[in-house]
Structures are given as C-alpha cells and as structure tokens.
Design a protein around this motif. Structure first.
Motif, PDB file in Angstrom:
ATOM      1  N   GLN A  36     -19.333  17.221  13.759  1.00 34.11           N
ATOM      2  CA  GLN A  36     -19.926  15.589  12.697  1.00 34.11           C
ATOM      3  C   GLN A  36     -20.450  14.900  14.502  1.00 34.11           C
ATOM      4  N   CYS A  37     -19.586  15.378  15.079  1.00 30.84           N
ATOM      5  CA  CYS A  37     -19.701  14.592  16.509  1.00 30.84           C
ATOM      6  C   CYS A  37     -20.744  14.963  17.309  1.00 30.84           C
ATOM      7  N   SER A  38     -20.184  16.885  16.964  1.00 35.12           N
ATOM      8  CA  SER A  38     -21.910  17.048  18.228  1.00 35.12           C
ATOM      9  C   SER A  38     -23.409  16.821  16.813  1.00 35.12           C
ATOM     10  N   ILE A  39     -22.876  16.765  16.135  1.00 31.97           N
ATOM     11  CA  ILE A  39     -24.609  16.012  15.343  1.00 31.97           C
ATOM     12  C   ILE A  39     -24.666  15.152  15.832  1.00 31.97           C
ATOM     13  N   LEU A  40     -23.562  13.827  15.549  1.00 31.87           N
ATOM     14  CA  LEU A  40     -24.388  12.462  16.607  1.00 31.87           C
ATOM     15  C   LEU A  40     -24.779  12.057  18.117  1.00 31.87           C
ATOM     16  N   VAL A  41     -23.916  12.899  18.267  1.00 32.14           N
ATOM     17  CA  VAL A  41     -24.178  13.610  19.703  1.00 32.14           C
ATOM     18  C   VAL A  41     -26.028  13.993  20.180  1.00 32.14           C
ATOM     19  N   HIS A  42     -26.279  14.924  19.129  1.00 35.66           N
ATOM     20  CA  HIS A  42     -27.540  15.635  19.480  1.00 35.66           C
ATOM     21  C   HIS A  42     -28.426  14.309  19.104  1.00 35.66           C
ATOM     22  N   TYR A  43     -28.307  13.549  17.828  1.00 42.03           N
ATOM     23  CA  TYR A  43     -29.208  12.821  17.575  1.00 42.03           C
ATOM     24  C   TYR A  43     -29.563  11.143  17.847  1.00 42.03           C
ATOM     25  N   LYS A  44     -27.848  10.129  18.437  1.00 43.65           N
ATOM     26  CA  LYS A  44     -27.913   9.525  19.105  1.00 43.65           C
ATOM     27  C   LYS A  44     -27.699   9.261  20.533  1.00 43.65           C
ATOM     28  N   GLY A  45     -27.532  10.547  21.342  1.00 44.02           N
ATOM     29  CA  GLY A  45     -27.235  11.243  22.356  1.00 44.02           C
ATOM     30  C   GLY A  45     -25.780  10.488  23.243  1.00 44.02           C
ATOM     31  N   LYS A  46     -25.179  10.160  21.943  1.00 45.42           N
ATOM     32  CA  LYS A  46     -23.741   9.850  22.517  1.00 45.42           C
ATOM     33  C   LYS A  46     -23.015   9.391  21.553  1.00 45.42           C
ATOM     34  N   CYS A  47     -21.990   9.918  21.178  1.00 41.92           N
ATOM     35  CA  CYS A  47     -20.946   9.585  20.373  1.00 41.92           C
ATOM     36  C   CYS A  47     -19.426   9.876  21.086  1.00 41.92           C
ATOM     37  N   THR A  48     -18.225   8.227  20.465  1.00 37.62           N
ATOM     38  CA  THR A  48     -17.069   8.500  21.314  1.00 37.62           C
ATOM     39  C   THR A  48     -16.173   9.543  19.787  1.00 37.62           C
ATOM     40  N   VAL A  49     -15.732  10.335  20.489  1.00 37.51           N
ATOM     41  CA  VAL A  49     -14.565  11.039  20.474  1.00 37.51           C
ATOM     42  C   VAL A  49     -13.944  10.839  20.629  1.00 37.51           C
ATOM     43  N   LYS A  50     -12.407  10.214  20.975  1.00 37.63           N
ATOM     44  CA  LYS A  50     -11.397   9.999  21.529  1.00 37.63           C
ATOM     45  C   LYS A  50     -10.705   8.771  21.319  1.00 37.63           C
ATOM     46  N   THR A  51     -10.194   8.499  20.757  1.00 34.08           N
ATOM     47  CA  THR A  51      -9.718   6.763  21.148  1.00 34.08           C
ATOM     48  C   THR A  51      -7.994   7.271  21.285  1.00 34.08           C
ATOM     49  N   GLY A  52      -7.973   6.506  22.147  1.00 35.08           N
ATOM     50  CA  GLY A  52      -6.120   5.819  22.437  1.00 35.08           C
ATOM     51  C   GLY A  52      -5.805   5.763  23.639  1.00 35.08           C
ATOM     52  N   ALA A  53      -4.825   5.560  24.458  1.00 35.58           N
ATOM     53  CA  ALA A  53      -4.524   5.007  26.025  1.00 35.58           C
ATOM     54  C   ALA A  53      -4.943   6.454  26.513  1.00 35.58           C
ATOM     55  N   PHE A  54      -5.147   5.321  27.935  1.00 32.70           N
ATOM     56  CA  PHE A  54      -6.001   6.593  29.205  1.00 32.70           C
ATOM     57  C   PHE A  54      -5.240   7.680  29.255  1.00 32.70           C
ATOM     58  N   ASP A  55      -3.769   7.464  29.763  1.00 36.97           N
ATOM     59  CA  ASP A  55      -3.166   8.815  29.628  1.00 36.97           C
ATOM     60  C   ASP A  55      -2.597   9.924  29.087  1.00 36.97           C
ATOM     61  N   ASP A  56      -3.286   9.115  27.759  1.00 37.21           N
ATOM     62  CA  ASP A  56      -3.579  10.763  26.816  1.00 37.21           C
ATOM     63  C   ASP A  56      -4.967  10.846  27.388  1.00 37.21           C
ATOM     64  N   LEU A  57      -6.000  10.377  26.827  1.00 38.51           N
ATOM     65  CA  LEU A  57      -7.911  10.379  27.253  1.00 38.51           C
ATOM     66  C   LEU A  57      -8.231  11.337  28.427  1.00 38.51           C
ATOM     67  N   LYS A  58      -7.602  11.249  30.240  1.00 34.42           N
ATOM     68  CA  LYS A  58      -7.737  11.327  30.983  1.00 34.42           C
ATOM     69  C   LYS A  58      -7.891  12.814  30.782  1.00 34.42           C
ATOM     70  N   PRO A  59      -6.852  13.961  30.240  1.00 35.12           N
ATOM     71  CA  PRO A  59      -6.630  15.230  30.709  1.00 35.12           C
ATOM     72  C   PRO A  59      -7.562  15.989  29.502  1.00 35.12           C
ATOM     73  N   ARG A  60      -7.975  15.304  28.569  1.00 31.65           N
ATOM     74  CA  ARG A  60      -9.013  15.474  27.469  1.00 31.65           C
ATOM     75  C   ARG A  60     -10.123  15.600  28.182  1.00 31.65           C
ATOM     76  N   CYS A  61     -10.293  14.561  29.164  1.00 32.87           N
ATOM     77  CA  CYS A  61     -12.366  14.499  29.521  1.00 32.87           C
ATOM     78  C   CYS A  61     -11.870  15.342  30.289  1.00 32.87           C
ATOM     79  N   SER A  62     -11.045  15.001  30.840  1.00 32.66           N
ATOM     80  CA  SER A  62     -11.018  17.144  32.346  1.00 32.66           C
ATOM     81  C   SER A  62     -11.628  18.048  31.224  1.00 32.66           C
ATOM     82  N   LYS A  63     -10.600  18.404  29.772  1.00 36.46           N
ATOM     83  CA  LYS A  63     -10.770  19.795  29.465  1.00 36.46           C
ATOM     84  C   LYS A  63     -12.163  19.676  28.890  1.00 36.46           C
ATOM     85  N   LEU A  64     -13.213  18.700  28.810  1.00 34.24           N
ATOM     86  CA  LEU A  64     -14.160  18.399  28.708  1.00 34.24           C
ATOM     87  C   LEU A  64     -15.154  18.726  29.847  1.00 34.24           C
TER      88      LEU A  64
END
Length: 89
Positions: free
Chosen positions: A51-79
C-alpha cells in the motif's frame, strides 16, 4: 498518578510520535524492491508495504513510519542504504 502527571505523560508521548519517515517516489526502484525494503527496514507487513509503495508511486511521497527519532534514524538509514529516497521530518 495525578491528572497533571497524566497530561504531561500524554504530551511527551505525542511529541515522540511527531517524527515521520517520508518515502519519496523515484524512477529507478521497482515495486518489489520498495516492498521488500519496507518490510525489512520498517517492519511492515507485506500488505502495508504494498500500500505504501502504491501511494508513493501515485502521490509522490508517503509517510511510512512514525515514532521517536532514535527509532526512526536507523530505519531511515536502511532505506537510504537500499537506494530509496527518504527523510525524517
């Protein structure tokens, strides 16, 4: 716990969840690659990732994860390491 402590706890929790990883569309990555990466980096179910990949494709962007910065930083690095375009906002 007093009412003031409960309110403060709710406010602190809300602040922690204001950070978001936003994934942006590009012309290079396949749907399969984006889906697999979201499953790996963000702990998405296959359905969420699709669902996120479809939203990104058609809308140009999508929020894929929310939370504390310390949790998101390594996840964003993986992306980013997987060649996707993402940022924490």
């Amino acid at each position: 716990m007093s009412t003031q402590e409960e309110v403060l706890e709710k406010v602190e929790t809300k602040v922690d969840k204001e950070n978001e990883i936003v994934l942006y569309n590009d012309d290079y990555n396949t749907f399969d690659h984006v889906i697999e990466t979201l499953i790996y980096a963000c702990d998405h179910t296959p359905e969420q990732a699709e669902q996120c990949s479809i939203l990104v494709h058609y809308k140009g962007k999508c929020t894929v994860k929310t939370g504390a910065f310390d949790d998101l930083k390594p996840r964003c690095s993986k992306l980013l390491d997987a060649g996707l375009s993402a940022e924490i906002v």
